[in-house]
Design an enzyme around this catalytic site. Structure first.
Site, mmCIF file in Angstrom:
data_model
loop_
_atom_site.group_PDB
_atom_site.id
_atom_site.type_symbol
_atom_site.label_atom_id
_atom_site.label_comp_id
_atom_site.label_asym_id
_atom_site.label_seq_id
_atom_site.Cartn_x
_atom_site.Cartn_y
_atom_site.Cartn_z
ATOM 1 N N ARG A 109 68.642 0.552 9.256
ATOM 2 C CA ARG A 109 69.331 -0.429 9.829
ATOM 3 C C ARG A 109 68.743 -1.894 9.459
ATOM 4 O O ARG A 109 69.686 -2.571 9.099
ATOM 5 C CB ARG A 109 69.602 -0.183 11.372
ATOM 6 C CG ARG A 109 70.531 -1.279 11.932
ATOM 7 C CD ARG A 109 71.086 -0.607 13.393
ATOM 8 N NE ARG A 109 69.759 -1.217 14.409
ATOM 9 C CZ ARG A 109 69.673 -0.566 15.590
ATOM 10 N NH1 ARG A 109 70.682 0.119 16.087
ATOM 11 N NH2 ARG A 109 68.675 -0.597 16.427
ATOM 12 N N LYS A 127 71.516 -6.289 13.186
ATOM 13 C CA LYS A 127 70.651 -6.962 14.434
ATOM 14 C C LYS A 127 70.357 -8.417 13.965
ATOM 15 O O LYS A 127 68.875 -8.655 13.869
ATOM 16 C CB LYS A 127 69.611 -6.052 14.823
ATOM 17 C CG LYS A 127 69.979 -5.249 15.856
ATOM 18 C CD LYS A 127 68.918 -4.391 16.418
ATOM 19 C CE LYS A 127 68.538 -4.434 18.094
ATOM 20 N NZ LYS A 127 69.747 -3.798 18.583
ATOM 21 N N GLU A 169 81.548 -4.309 23.226
ATOM 22 C CA GLU A 169 80.162 -3.853 23.455
ATOM 23 C C GLU A 169 79.781 -4.258 24.962
ATOM 24 O O GLU A 169 80.492 -5.363 25.513
ATOM 25 C CB GLU A 169 79.023 -4.605 22.494
ATOM 26 C CG GLU A 169 79.261 -3.791 21.233
ATOM 27 C CD GLU A 169 78.070 -4.012 20.416
ATOM 28 O OE1 GLU A 169 76.901 -3.302 20.814
ATOM 29 O OE2 GLU A 169 78.081 -4.365 19.277
HETATM 30 C C1 LIG Z 1 70.346 -3.100 19.571
HETATM 31 C C2 LIG Z 1 71.829 -3.091 20.254
HETATM 32 C C3 LIG Z 1 72.636 -2.120 20.627
HETATM 33 C C4 LIG Z 1 71.638 -0.778 20.822
HETATM 34 O O1 LIG Z 1 71.189 0.019 19.675
HETATM 35 P P1 LIG Z 1 70.143 0.708 19.695
HETATM 36 O O2 LIG Z 1 69.696 1.284 18.451
HETATM 37 O O3 LIG Z 1 70.732 2.022 20.700
HETATM 38 O O4 LIG Z 1 69.147 0.253 20.672
HETATM 39 C C5 LIG Z 1 73.789 -2.206 20.819
HETATM 40 N N1 LIG Z 1 74.428 -3.487 20.758
HETATM 41 C C6 LIG Z 1 73.685 -4.430 20.354
HETATM 42 C C7 LIG Z 1 74.587 -5.881 20.089
HETATM 43 C C8 LIG Z 1 72.500 -4.406 19.954
HETATM 44 O O5 LIG Z 1 71.796 -5.590 19.469
#
Ligand SMILES: *Cc1c(COP(=O)(O)O)cnc(C)c1O
Length: 342
Positions: free
Chosen positions: A86, A188, A224
């Site tokens: 990722r 991210k 989300e």
């Molecule tokens: C990190 C994140 C998640 C969750 O991802 P995981 O890999 O399950 O920790 C979901 N939404 C957003 C906006 C994030 O930054």
């Protein structure tokens, strides 16, 4: 030696907050070069030019994962290869040289190993692992920085939401969106998170744990929950928003989908109208920090819907139990998701 001593922490009082630990991993790479492995060093402040790309234009990414004490006595990570890939996807989106998967994994293992005294006892929390990839070189024009820093630090953490397993109250944001098509919501990128702070703070001041974001085009589909993925259950069918580019592809989200499918549930990745979610039987959110957190109520345009009368719904509970049992090796790891820290 300091590193061997038991830290003076009340493990039962851990919250999701930063606690400085002993060691961190650091590597640098010039634009155009290949990444060379970095090294572990004592935890310390960074030094960089005020003209660093990350400070001026937000050219940076983060990751989040957990190391935990498992039932077999080992310290384990959960699907760390997915975090590595990722971050590579995010690096390509932001014009950063991607960190090779092997180097990412070696860095994470070393950071956990050299801070192992900070891993909470099983069930008391986890060692949160935070990889960062930053444009640390100086640049004045809006363009990729000439040098990059990859680092990994760790911090022991407790529950993300105050109140533990108790269902949380959420509010649909009518004013703010998190991500737009063609933007960076699917990676991210550090710059995605500051704009969510005020919406989240406003919701908290009104007694909610977080906000639910709707899509930025129609303002109609659930995207989300703050920084966690959304799920709802209706008539035994589990639904989660499909990955359209504006939704972060969570490791926890992918794992819940696989666990639920393997247990015979129908799982749909689809656009979820906010009214469909409001009429669901159960809702929960999923993420590394939040794990699987039950949603007890949602407010939208003055309407408040309660789920399960204050109790955690049965499918939410089943997913929480199944996921955490695999993560802590209390159940057999049928998917091969846990990795012991060497
Ligand atoms: C990190 C994140 C998640 C969750 O991802 P995981 O890999 O399950 O920790 C979901 N939404 C957003 C906006 C994030 O930054």
């Amino acid at each position: 030696m300091l590193e061997d001593a038991e830290p003076s922490i009340d493990w039962d009082a851990l919250t999701f907050s930063f606690k400085q630990t002993d060691r961190m991993y650091l590597a640098t790479c010039k634009q155009g070069d290949k990444w060379q492995p970095g090294q572990m060093q004592d935890f310390a402040d960074l030094s960089m030019s005020p003209a660093a790309g990350v400070l001026n234009y937000g050219q940076g990414l983060f990751e989040g994962m957990k190391a935990q004490h498992a039932a077999d006595g080992s310290i384990v990570l959960f699907r760390p290869n997915l975090n590595a890939s990722r971050m590579q996807g995010g690096a390509r989106r932001l014009g950063i040289p991607p960190v090779p998967e092997r180097m990412f994994l070696d860095a994470v293992h070393a950071a956990v190993r050299e801070n192992s005294r900070w891993v909470p006892p099983m069930g008391k929390g986890a060692l949160y692992v935070r990889p960062l990839l930053l444009g640390s070189g100086a640049i004045l024009g809006v363009a990729p920085a000439p040098e990059y820093t990859f680092l990994v630090y760790v911090s022991p953490v407790g529950p993300y939401f105050k109140g533990g397993i108790k269902p949380i109250s959420l509010k649909v944001s009518d004013e703010f969106h998190r991500a737009a098509p063609g933007g960076s919501g699917g990676v991210k990128a550090i710059g995605n998170y500051a704009p969510g702070m005020i919406p989240s703070k406003m919701a908290k001041s009104e007694g909610y744990a977080e906000v639910i974001y709707l899509d930025a085009v129609h303002h109609r589909y659930v995207e989300e929950v703050g920084a966690a993925n959304f799920f709802c259950v209706r008539d035994g069918v589990i639904s989660t928003p499909e990955l359209t580019g504006t939704i972060l592809p969570g490791v926890t989200r992918a794992s819940v989908i696989e666990i639920a499918s393997s247990r015979g549930y129908e799982v749909r990745e689809e656009r979820i109208e906010v009214d469909y979610a409001l009429d669901a039987d159960e809702c929960f959110c999923a993420g590394t920090a939040a794990v699987v957190a039950s949603i007890g109520s949602i407010e939208h345009s003055g309407r408040v819907v309660e789920y399960g009368g204050g109790e955690v719904g049965p499918i939410t509970m089943e997913m929480y139990e199944a996921l955490t049992a695999i993560q802590q090796r209390r159940a057999s790891d049928e998917f091969g998701w846990t990795v012991a820290v060497e």
